[in-house]
Design an enzyme around this catalytic site. Structure first.
Site, PDB file in Angstrom:
ATOM      1  N   SER A 100      64.592  83.331  33.723  1.00 14.33           N
ATOM      2  CA  SER A 100      65.951  83.363  34.249  1.00 14.33           C
ATOM      3  C   SER A 100      66.817  82.301  33.556  1.00 14.33           C
ATOM      4  O   SER A 100      66.949  82.318  32.335  1.00 14.33           O
ATOM      5  CB  SER A 100      65.925  83.182  35.762  1.00 14.33           C
ATOM      6  N   ASP A 111      68.120  94.900  36.455  1.00 10.66           N
ATOM      7  CA  ASP A 111      68.133  93.549  37.012  1.00 10.66           C
ATOM      8  C   ASP A 111      69.402  93.357  37.834  1.00 10.66           C
ATOM      9  O   ASP A 111      70.518  93.482  37.308  1.00 10.66           O
ATOM     10  CB  ASP A 111      68.079  92.527  35.874  1.00 10.66           C
ATOM     11  N   HIS A 116      64.564  91.439  39.161  1.00 10.51           N
ATOM     12  CA  HIS A 116      64.722  90.119  38.550  1.00 10.51           C
ATOM     13  C   HIS A 116      63.439  89.315  38.717  1.00 10.51           C
ATOM     14  O   HIS A 116      63.084  88.911  39.823  1.00 10.51           O
ATOM     15  CB  HIS A 116      65.899  89.381  39.188  1.00 10.51           C
TER      16      HIS A 116
END
Length: 535
Positions: A233, A359, A388
């Site tokens: 991320s 996502d 995600h």
């Protein structure tokens, strides 16, 4: 008596009477079907599509340069990346996967070994280790001390926003990577992992200094162990930005970026676009506010505390906190400068990037498709589904697909000849001894060429390869200038038998014009008075 067929009843009355004749269970069933269709579309379920079109919709799409040695030498041997990703049936939704990962995630059970690292600015970084011996054969033990000469590869993990080593996806990654034979260290962001902020610097989406100093520390502590990095991320954005900044200078042999936001400005527009995205925006804002409350004294002094408490979005928090602490003029400037997209072309190490097209936090619109395709060091793998950082697979959702793909890629890369080798220029090596001890001295080759060389070599080949400079503290140079001159001349004479004759020849050739000029000057000086008497 009036005939009911001929009665002037309203059509709506007749319709109502007909509806009352339908059993209530039929209404409940219809309501259930309507709600099912609504939630199926609202939560973006793809169970039916995976079941019917699994062969076409679940394949992993690979983007790479046609001349990429990374793909042909490493990725082409990775079966997982050339296979399919099929989500867990009862989690066949990006929103369910993402929420389940954050609220449960079914992480494996093990314990970390913590080392505290102090940066030069006073900041404290918690390094949580999981060694191969910790999880060997599924049994925990205390044999977690890594020796300096250990050659086991080390995977350095950079967490996402407000995540630390206790997050479920990081525990999945650390446990399985260590079980595959590696040593893993999670570099927690400042102020996370139960560690206080000990300086006036906080991490942000573009803060690469911490990973830079941590890698330098690990390289110095374990010079024989190859270093790899995995960013997740926001950590993936930091990793790619760092790789672009460092280029060939990084000590990393390879890297993996998972679910990177890539372009933060596009991500900021995306996360407030629809009602579902706004829910994620609000949830992440609450997490950031919780992080700020842990370090309220610093934020009260360095940022706008009242604005932080009233923040309703990530952008609000960045405006009142991140920009104030990081000294960015505006939020958009912070997003532009911190985005990793502009650094993709400078990445010089083998890099695998994995992203899910559904996502809910990092939109596919920000993925730099062309930049990744142009760089021969990058392979981009995308899946249609995964959420995600989730990518749950199997009926029990006990494993994450991207973790298996990452381990397979790093394993293949570490056994290949395509790992990056750090390049250190000679200018970066510090020369700390007095100049009189550094030469230059003459070196005469077989063909008569003369070159300047240092009297003693200060940096070994092994040190240059590892990227760590030395001072040459074992050298004992001459104490007086006469001794230095004599020692230099003796060294010159030892190199070749004809060195003295070459030196004499050089002296005559270079000195003859000077002698002529000197004689001419003396002759003209004697003649000058005689000439003056004529006037």
């Amino acid at each position: 008596m009036e005939d009911p067929i001929l009665s002037p009843s309203s059509p709506y009355d007749l319709l109502f009477q007909a509806l009352t004749l339908i059993p209530i269970r039929h209404y409940l069933f219809a309501l259930f079907v309507i709600w099912t269709i609504f939630f199926y579309n609202f939560l973006e379920f793809h169970f039916l599509g995976d079941t019917i079109l699994q062969h076409f919709r679940c394949r992993v799409n690979l983007i790479f340069n046609p001349d990429s040695p990374l793909y042909h030498g490493v990725v082409s041997r990775c079966k997982i990346l050339h296979g399919r990703y099929v989500a867990t049936p009862w989690l066949a939704s990006p929103h369910l996967q993402t929420c389940f990962l954050n609220f449960n995630g079914l992480p494996p059970v093990f314990s970390y070994t913590r080392h505290l690292f102090r940066a030069s600015d006073g900041g404290t970084i918690a390094l949580d280790w999981v060694t191969n011996s910790n999880v060997l054969d599924g049994a925990l033990n205390n044999q977690n001390v890594i020796k300096k000469e250990d050659t086991t590869p080390i995977a350095v993990v950079i967490p996402g926003l407000t995540s630390d080593s206790s997050s479920a996806y990081l525990m999945h990654l650390a446990y399985n990577t260590a079980k595959s034979g590696w040593n893993v260290v999670i570099s927690n962001h400042r102020g996370l992992g139960g560690v206080s902020v000990t300086s006036d610097r906080f991490y942000n989406a573009g803060w690469t200094e911490d990973i830079r100093v941590v890698l330098g520390h690990l390289q110095q502590e374990y010079p024989m162990a190859p270093l790899f990095a995995i960013g997740t991320s926001i950590g993936a954005n930091i990793l790619v930005k760092y790789l672009g900044e460092e280029g060939e200078k990084t000590p990393l042999r390879g890297a993996v970026a998972i679910c990177s936001p890539w372009d933060l400005l596009i991500g900021d527009r995306f996360i407030c676009r629809t009602f579902k995205q706004k829910l994620y925006d609000k949830a992440l804002t609450i997490g950031l506010q919780g992080y700020a409350q842990l370090h309220e004294p610093q934020y009260t002094r360095l940022a706008n505390w009242e604005g932080i408490k009233k923040s309703r979005s990530i952008r609000d928090f960045d405006n009142h906190a991140t920009c104030r602490v990081g000294e960015f003029e505006t939020v958009d400037i912070y997003y532009r400068k911190s985005s990793s997209t502009q650094y993709v072309e400078n990445v010089a190490v083998p890099l695998l990037c994995i992203s899910a097209l559904d996502d809910p936090l990092c939109t596919k619109e920000a993925i730099p498709w062309d930049e990744c395709r142009a760089n021969k060091n990058i392979v981009l793998a995308t899946t249609n589904h995964g959420g995600h950082l989730a990518f749950f697979e199997g009926l029990t959702a006990s494993s994450l697909w991207w973790v298996r793909a990452t381990n397979e890629f790093l394993g293949a890369l570490s056994c290949s000849d395509y790992m990056h080798v750090q390049k250190v220029s000679s200018r970066s090596v510090k020369q700390e001894e007095p100049s009189i001890n550094q030469g230059p001295y003459l070196n005469i080759a077989e063909d008569g060429l003369v070159a300047a060389v240092n009297y003693e070599q200060e940096t070994s080949t092994a040190t240059i390869r590892s990227g760590v400079g030395t001072r040459g503290s074992n050298q004992t140079g001459p104490k007086h200038k006469d001794d230095v001159t004599k020692r230099s001349f003796n060294e010159l004479c030892r190199q070749k038998k004809r060195s003295i004759w070459w030196l004499g020849y050089i002296g005559v050739v270079t000195g003859f014009p000077l002698v002529g000029l000197l004689i001419n000057y003396i002759f003209r000086k004697k003649q000058r008075p005689t000439t003056s008497k004529k006037y």
